[in-house]
Each structure stands twice: as structure tokens, then as C-alpha cells.
Design an enzyme around this catalytic site. Structure first.
Site, PDB file in Angstrom:
ATOM      1  N   THR A 183       0.817  -1.221   0.000  1.00 11.86           N
ATOM      2  CA  THR A 183       0.000   0.000   0.000  1.00 11.86           C
ATOM      3  C   THR A 183       0.852   1.274   0.000  1.00 11.86           C
ATOM      4  OG1 THR A 183      -0.047  -0.177   2.404  1.00 11.86           O
ATOM      5  CG2 THR A 183      -1.948  -1.024   1.227  1.00 11.86           C
ATOM      6  N   GLY A 200       1.157  -7.774   8.339  1.00  9.64           N
ATOM      7  CA  GLY A 200       1.467  -8.092   9.732  1.00  9.64           C
ATOM      8  C   GLY A 200       0.327  -8.772  10.476  1.00  9.64           C
ATOM      9  N   GLU A 201      -0.877  -8.749   9.906  1.00  3.70           N
ATOM     10  CA  GLU A 201      -2.025  -9.430  10.528  1.00  3.70           C
ATOM     11  C   GLU A 201      -2.241 -10.803   9.907  1.00  3.70           C
ATOM     12  OE1 GLU A 201      -2.036  -5.931  10.337  1.00  3.70           O
ATOM     13  OE2 GLU A 201      -1.719  -6.197  12.478  1.00  3.70           O
ATOM     14  N   TRP A 249       5.133  -1.314   6.086  1.00  2.00           N
ATOM     15  CA  TRP A 249       4.047  -0.816   5.256  1.00  2.00           C
ATOM     16  C   TRP A 249       3.921   0.685   5.139  1.00  2.00           C
ATOM     17  CZ3 TRP A 249       0.217   1.673   8.146  1.00  2.00           C
ATOM     18  CH2 TRP A 249       0.083   1.307   9.494  1.00  2.00           C
ATOM     19  N   ASN A 267       4.298  -4.460  13.707  1.00  5.40           N
ATOM     20  CA  ASN A 267       4.110  -5.319  14.877  1.00  5.40           C
ATOM     21  C   ASN A 267       4.565  -6.756  14.620  1.00  5.40           C
ATOM     22  OD1 ASN A 267       1.369  -5.154  13.277  1.00  5.40           O
ATOM     23  ND2 ASN A 267       1.428  -7.179  14.234  1.00  5.40           N
ATOM     24  N   ASP A 310      -0.075  -4.321  19.079  1.00  5.97           N
ATOM     25  CA  ASP A 310      -0.163  -3.872  17.681  1.00  5.97           C
ATOM     26  C   ASP A 310       0.317  -2.431  17.524  1.00  5.97           C
ATOM     27  OD1 ASP A 310      -0.677  -3.881  14.985  1.00  5.97           O
ATOM     28  OD2 ASP A 310      -2.846  -3.681  15.167  1.00  5.97           O
ATOM     29  N   ASP A 312       2.738  -0.866  15.839  1.00  2.58           N
ATOM     30  CA  ASP A 312       3.746  -0.803  14.778  1.00  2.58           C
ATOM     31  C   ASP A 312       4.632   0.434  14.912  1.00  2.58           C
ATOM     32  OD1 ASP A 312       2.427  -2.473  12.088  1.00  2.58           O
ATOM     33  OD2 ASP A 312       1.103  -1.932  13.728  1.00  2.58           O
ATOM     34  N   ARG A 337       3.987   4.956  17.730  1.00  2.00           N
ATOM     35  CA  ARG A 337       2.625   4.501  18.029  1.00  2.00           C
ATOM     36  C   ARG A 337       2.490   4.134  19.505  1.00  2.00           C
ATOM     37  NH1 ARG A 337      -0.503   0.418  13.839  1.00  2.00           N
ATOM     38  NH2 ARG A 337      -2.322  -0.118  15.094  1.00  2.00           N
TER      39      ARG A 337
END
Lengths: 541, 261
Positions: A183, A200-201, A249, A267, A310, A312, A337
Site C-alpha cells: 500500500t 502483519g495481521e 508498510w 508489529n 499492535d 507498529d 505509536r
């Protein structure tokens, strides 16, 4: 008028490369973007040549025609409606009067920056069984020579001819069916296209790649999780490194003098279940400093070892030369984050400072080495554990900015919280692998979101401008001492860079979830931002 | 153009498949519910929250209200989950996932919304209805089927989104949880005059209210001397004026308020 005359007089020379700007119709609109032009991008502020403006990623423009004195007179110049309905997260590029806008799902359009009229559109053909985390986003392109480079949701990297929109090459970076997608805007480093990966998910193993700009052939790949031959692989229990996420990303930065590419990593996976991957989980939630030619790691700094929320480290590294403890430093500024603001020495990776800039309840402090000292009982549990920041983070991928004029760092900061849960998870290729989840505790109106101005030498907050109810927009700073940003309420606004006072605002009808840019056409400064499905451009009369 | 056409054809085809689905869920047993919960956590939690109550990451909506914006039928719900909502972050579920799993997820979602059949209701709905318009004075603030006031949520379908225990809490302790839409705002204008009203909407620069006379107001925050949020409910607690039996009657009435009633 005077400026226009000068521009016309110069139009006969090869003025474009020297930073002068032709008026509409007096010279061709697009000229090749050489490596030298990219290096000196700050010298041609009438263009916006890469995702974060310049290699330092300060998102600072030297243009000052629009300034704190007259920004109140800003008017809509044109609007361009993206034909595929979705939520735009694009940061356009502008090259000598031509604007390049990425659109959902993985399309690219060239438009006239003066009028919004379309030159061409490239529509990327996609399979209908994509594996994507959070929507059909594309955030922008990179340009080198006559070619644009774009990431696509099916985890390809494509090269598009900037004058015709024709496809030049199409390289598969990774197999989308395994949970990979792309992306982010790539970053040009010399004759290479450096580009990251999302997923990452989905239990991917993250990496950063570099491709030959001419051929699309891969030149290097650096995994963000080291393999078993490397000692840092032991920061993952068992075989968990194979599905440990750590994606790349968002776009990184580059220091030409040090020849280092800086890139944030995401993450570790599964996101919320740390039991499944004991250890620090290197190099997740880190910034990596890599050799521009080989991708070899010079240093890394991990912000959140063994992350289970999470958080990141997918923020844009801002490179700034600042005074720190009385010494000039080649610094890297980073509002993470995890809600801490960091200053690192970007030559060595040395930790200089780490202080909260947004609400956090998970760490007592950051120690001398830059490692968080965690508070007890902050890990996700089966019944839920409420922790700040929320999964949105203190900030997220929303681009921050730095103004060398004010010396301040500007970031979109959120004082949220979330209830974090853990559960068992089984890895299956191409399926989500998150090991838990999170739940909002209260409606977002209950939390504070603000643009904050931070003095990087001390992490002291100089001012904040509150946004209701929330923002996911990037920030732009200019030599006119104006800071631009927006919110999910649909407002786009201008603040005084010194004081945070509001100078101008405009309701755009849908959420601003992109970063603004500024440039000039025909000698006139313009500001562009995407809101909802529309790209809006503003200027003075 | 051809791509656009292709997309249209695809969407139509997808709708046809869903339409062809028997609008009865074949997988509604206890084990189906548990499988559905597990599948939800795998495929949906990221956006809709761990317990389906809405998520921050992409603003995935709360799926526990018993009511969907995009569909009002079972076949429609199946279609949304299978094929997504075009133009939003809501993509169709992974195509490798079987229809059975989609039905199980629906069974799980169904279990999160109140079910009339399971409810243990002590009160009398007919008596509750009379109390609502009469002694309870509820209709002064709440509309049911177009009758009543504007100073509280429309309760015409409240039985779909609140179960009897939740309704009891709503009545006895209204301030326990107040949605931002129902906060009270106290606004002081530049000339010192004050307007108070329910917060219909607030953004960075503006504010819209409805006052006690049901008049609408709009303000630019920059022109106000001050504005304050009062996060307690403007609804009086029922415990003071109504007996326990009357509260039970009201609950029975409110719980009966659904689309089909």
C-alpha cells in the site's frame, strides 16, 4: 506578475532542473526527475517529488506565498473526484505541473495541477481474493526519470510511464495469497526502488526490498526478522520467527551523506498473543538503518520489544540536524505509536531521548538505553486489559512534519485507550493471525486528539490544537509558518506554526485521512489534500 | 470502462447467488455458535472489535444492535459477509472460507442480540404502554412510532438493541453510560447569554444542539465565550417515581418494541 515574466524569460533554457518553474503552456509540463533532482528536492519547492517531500521526510516546504498573514484568504481552486468510491489515503506527487494521484484499489491518475483535468489513468488489474488488513488503500507513488513506481494490493510493484500511463513492468514482490499486500509509496535510492510490504495481521515474514528501476529485477532483500543463522533470531521462541510479521508498510527516509536508508517496521505476529512468540521479537517495532546499495544493516533500534498491542513502528523517520545537549546532532525524530517521542542519533542509532507525547499507561519510563520499563498487568488477557494508547496508537502512519524555522516537530496525537484481549491462534497461510483483539472502551468523543508541537531537544509540548472527535490526517509545515492538517469531521485547517492558533478552516464533506502537500503552478502556491473520495486544491486569488 | 462493467456484472452475479441462498440459516446449534465466535475472532475482530461492538482501526460498526444499515434480511446479511460492502473497508470474507462458516458467524452475531423467546419478563407490556404515555412521562422525551418528544432516543425499535437487563439499567441508572449524542452542552455566547441543549453533533469548529423547547441551534466554537460538556443523562431515574412493578411493566413494553410489533 514580475515573477511570471521572469519565468517566461527563462523558459527557453533548461530551467526546470535548476528549480525554476514554467508557466502553463510556456514549456512542456513534465520533465524527467533525475536522481540529482531528487537529492535537491528542497530546492524546487514548486514540486512535490516524493512521498514525504524530501529525503529527510520533514514535510516542510520552502514556499511562503501562502503564509500566516494571508492563509485566511485560501479559496478552493478545483476538486477532482476519484471515480472508484472509497476513502483516499493518497499523498500526490507534483512534477512540473503534473499531479500523480493514487486511487483505490490500486489505480493511478495523472492530472493537470492547475485545473484538475485528467491526462491519463492506469487501472491495475487485481484478483478478487485479496488478503488485506484494513481497506483498499494506496498511499502514493515514487518517481525517477520518466517512470512512476507504485505498490499494488496484490503485492506487486509496477512501473508506469509518467507521460502515457503505460505499464512498463510488473514485478511480483510476494504472493498475495499468503497474506502479503502493498500500500505504501516506494522510495528511490539512486537507481533503485526501495519498497516495503504489508501483512502483519497474516503471519507473514516481513522484509524490505530494492528493485532495479529499469528492469524491475530485485537487487536486495533484507528480512525484518533475521533467519536462524543470525544471533538475533533467538529473540523469537521456537519457530515463531517464520510467522512473526514485522512488515514495512509505510515509506522510509534516506540520508545521502551517510548513505543510509531508514525504515520503520510493524508489529510482531500474532499481534496480541506474546506467549506464542516469547522474546524481544527483533526487528519488529524498530527502525532499521540499511546501506542504500546493499540493504546491509548498519544499526537498528527497537522501540517496543515484545509488543503485544499492535503498536507498529510504522512512522516516517524525520531526519533533522538539531542542537541536542548543546551539541549539533544528526538526529532522527520519531513520535511512535507506543506514545513515546524519541530522538536518535541517525549516524549511530544512539538513543538520546524518549518521553511520552500522548497518553500512555504501559511503561514507567524509557531507560538510558532506550528500552521501555514496562508497568505490570498491561498485557492483553482473556477478560481484557485496558491500556493507553489504543490500537490506533499515540499516533499511527499519519505523517508528522518538522519546521526548521520554528524548530518544532508537529504530530497528530491521540490520547485513547483500548481493552486488549488475548486468545489462542493457529497459523494458516493467507488467513488472519492476530491472537486476540481489542475493543473500544468508550466513544471516541471521550478522548483527546490534537495536533501537538514538540520541541525535539526536550520533548516539551509547545502547543496543541484539539480536534473533535478525532483525526487520522498527516501534517504539512511551510516556510509561511503555517501548519496544515485535517480531521475525520471533514475539516481541513491551517494553524500558526509558532502558536497553534487556528488561521483558516474549510469543511470538505468527508474525512481527511491523507496528508496535505504544497507546490506551485504558474508561479502560484497551491495546497492539495484528499478528503473522502475527492482531491481538493486550494490557493490564493 | 470495461473494468467497471466487469465489476458491475460481478456484483450482480454475487447478489444473485446470495438471493438463491435459502434465507434460513442451516447452522444454528450451540457448536455452530461457538465455531462462529472463533471464526469471528479470526476474520472480523480486527475491524469490528473483539466482541463485535465496533472497532477503532477502520471504524467497523457495532454488530450487536440487532439492526444493520446495509441489510434487513438474513440473505442480505449473508451477502454482506460473503461479498463485502463495495467502496468501504468491508471486504467479503476470504473466498476459501466455506458458506458454513459464514452461517456460523451469523449464528454467533445473532446470539449477541436480545431474543424475545429467551427473555424472563415479569411485567405486563400493556400496562407498561400506559405508563409510558401517562404516569411515567416517558413520551415527553421519547418517540414511539412517531408519537412523543425529541429529547431522548426514538424507542420504536429499542427491543432489538437492548435486552431486559440493559433496559432496567437504562431506567434505573440513566447516567451510567451516556452516548455523546445525548450529552448536554452548556454554551455561553460572547454576550454572556447561555444556551443549553442536547449535543446533536460536535466537530472541531462547530456545535449543533436541540434545546428543551426542541429548537435547533448551531454555533461556531470560535465565537463562543465557553462551551462545556455535561456527560450525565438528562433523563430522570425511574426508581424515584415508579414502583418496582411499574418498572417491570415498562421493561416488558419496551422489550416488545421491535420492527415486527
Amino acid at each position: 506578475m514580475k515573477r511570471l515574466a521572469m519565468v517566461v524569460a527563462l523558459a527557453a533554457c533548461a530551467q526546470v532542473a535548476s528549480g525554476q518553474e514554467p508557466a502553463s503552456g510556456t514549456a512542456p509540463s513534465f520533465s524527467p526527475v533525475t536522481w540529482e533532482r531528487l537529492l535537491d528536492a528542497a530546492e524546487e519547492p514548486h514540486n512535490w517529488l516524493m512521498y514525504s517531500g524530501t529525503f529527510s521526510s520533514q514535510r516542510f516546504s520552502r514556499l511562503d506565498q501562502i503564509n500566516a498573514g494571508n492563509v485566511g484568504d485560501l479559496k478552493l481552486k478545483w476538486a477532482y473526484q476519484i471515480p472508484v468510491i472509497d476513502r483516499a489515503e493518497t499523498t500526490p506527487l507534483v512534477v512540473d505541473g503534473v499531479m500523480f494521484v493514487t486511487e483505490a484499489p490500486s489505480n493511478l491518475t495523472a492530472i493537470d495541477a492547475a485545473t484538475g483535468g485528467v491526462y491519463w489513468r492506469y487501472e491495475h488489474e487485481l484478483p478478487d481474493d485479496l488478503r488485506i488488513c484494513c481497506g483498499r488503500n494506496n498511499r502514493g507513488v515514487a518517481v525517477l526519470g520518466n517512470t512512476l513506481f507504485m505498490s499494488t494490493l496484490d503485492a506487486h510493484l509496477v512501473a508506469i510511464d509518467a507521460r502515457s500511463g503505460n505499464l512498463l513492468w510488473n514485478t511480483e514482490v510476494a504472493e498475495y495469497s499468503q497474506g502479503y499486500s502493498k500500500t505504501a509509496a516506494p522510495l528511490i535510492v539512486k537507481d533503485k526502488v526501495v519498497t516495503g510490504i504489508a501483512g502483519g495481521e497474516f503471519g507473514i515474514r516481513g522484509f524490505l526490498d530494492s528493485y532495479n528501476a529499469e528492469s524491475g529485477a530485485r537487487e536486495w532483500r533484507t528480512y525484518t526478522i533475521p533467519g536462524p543463522d543470525h544471533p538475533d533470531n533467538r529473540s523469537w521462541s521456537g519457530e515463531s520467527w517464520r510467522t512473526g510479521g514485522s512488515p514495512t508498510w509505510i515509506t522510509g527516509s534516506y540520508d545521502p551523506e551517510l548513505d543510509l536508508v531508514y525504515w520503520g517496521t510493524g508489529n510482531p505476529g500474532p499481534d496480541y498473543n506474546g506467549e506464542m512468540r516469547l522474546g524481544d521479537n527483533l526487528y519488529s517495532d524498530s527502525v532499521l538503518a540499511l546501506d542504500g546499495d546493499t540493504g546491509e544493516m548498519s544499526w537498528y533500534f527497537q522501540f517496543t520489544p515484545h509488543d503485544v498491542h499492535d503498536w507498529d513502528a510504522i512512522q516516517i523517520p524525520i531526519l533533522a540536524d538539531i542542537e541536542f545537549d548543546g551539541q549539533p546532532r544528526k538526529a532522527m525524530l520519531w513520535a511512535n505509536r507506543n506514545a513515546f517521542f524519541y530522538v536518535l542519533d541517525r549516524a549511530t542509532g544512539e538513543f538520546l531521548l524518549g518521553e511520552p507525547y500522548a497518553r500512555q499507561t504501559w511503561a514507567e519510563r524509557i531507560d538510558d538505553q532506550g528500552r521501555p520499563v514496562r508497568l505490570p498487568d498491561t498485557f492483553p488477557t482473556e477478560d481484557g486489559t485496558v491500556v493507553s494508547p489504543s490500537v490506533l496508537g499515540g499516533t499511527n502512519w499519519w505523517s508528522p512534519a518538522f519546521s526548521p524555522r520554528t524548530g518544532l516537530f508537529y504530530v497528530n496525537a491521540f490520547d485513547g485507550e483500548a481493552d486488549y484481549f488475548v486468545r489462542e491462534d493457529d497459523y494458516e497461510a493467507g488467513f488472519r493471525f492476530i491472537g486476540g483483539g481489542q475493543q473500544q472502551v468508550e466513544a471516541i468523543d471521550n478522548y483527546v486528539n490534537a495536533i501537538r508541537a514538540i520541541d525535539p531537544a526536550t520533548a516539551e509540548r509547545r502547543w496543541e490544537f484539539r480536534i473533535t472527535p478525532q483525526s487520522r490526517a498527516g501534517v504539512l509545515a511551510t516556510a509561511g509558518d503555517v501548519v496544515f492538517s485535517g480531521g475525520i469531521d471533514g475539516y481541513f485547517f491551517a494553524l500558526d506554526a509558532e502558536t497553534g492558533e487556528e488561521l483558516w478552516h474549510m469543511q470538505l464533506g468527508r474525512l481527511v485521512q491523507a496528508a496535505p502537500i504544497t507546490y506551485a503552478v504558474n508561479g502560484e502556491q497551491q495546497v492539495t489534500v484528499a478528503a473522502g473520495n475527492v482531491v481538493y486544491t486550494f490557493g490564493l486569488d | 470502462m470495461s473494468r467497471l462493467l466487469a465489476v458491475t456484472v460481478l456484483v450482480t452475479a454475487a447478489a444473485a447467488t446470495a438471493g438463491a441462498q435459502d434465507a434460513e440459516n442451516p447452522f444454528t446449534d450451540g457448536p455452530d455458535r461457538r465455531m462462529g465466535e472463533t471464526s469471528f475472532r479470526v476474520h472480523c475482530t480486527l475491524c469490528h472489535g473483539y466482541d463485535a461492538q465496533g472497532g477503532a482501526e477502520t471504524n467497523g460498526p457495532d454488530l450487536t444492535t440487532g439492526r444493520f444499515r446495509r441489510t434487513s434480511t438474513l440473505a442480505g446479511l449473508f451477502d454482506v459477509i460473503r461479498n463485502g460492502v463495495p467502496g468501504t473497508a468491508m471486504l467479503g470474507i476470504n473466498p476459501d472460507v466455506s458458506d458454513r462458516v459464514v452461517w456460523q458467524i451469523i449464528t454467533y452475531l445473532d446470539s449477541l442480540t436480545p431474543n424475545l423467546a429467551d427473555a424472563d419478563l415479569r411485567g405486563d407490556a400493556v400496562a407498561g404502554r400506559a405508563l409510558f404515555a401517562g404516569k411515567g412521562n416517558c413520551a415527553a422525551c421519547h418517540m414511539v412510532d412517531g408519537d412523543g418528544g425529541r429529547l431522548g432516543p426514538d424507542l420504536s425499535r429499542v427491543g432489538e438493541r437492548r435486552d431486559p437487563d440493559e433496559l432496567r439499567a437504562d431506567l434505573l441508572d440513566p447516567s451510567a453510560e451516556v452516548e455523546p449524542r445525548w450529552w448536554t452542552m452548556t454554551v455561553m455566547r460572547a454576550d454572556g447569554s447561555v444556551v443549553e441543549g442536547l449535543r446533536m453533533n460536535e466537530d472541531t469548529f462547530t456545535l449543533r444542539l436541540i434545546d428543551a423547547d426542541e429548537q435547533l441551534w448551531a454555533f461556531s466554537k470560535g465565537r463562543l465565550r465557553s462551551f462545556d460538556r455535561v456527560r450525565t443523562s438528562s433523563m430522570p431515574a425511574a426508581g424515584g417515581t415508579l414502583t418496582d412493578a411499574e418498572v417491570d411493566d415498562l421493561i416488558a413494553y419496551l422489550f416488545s418494541l421491535r420492527k415486527e410489533s
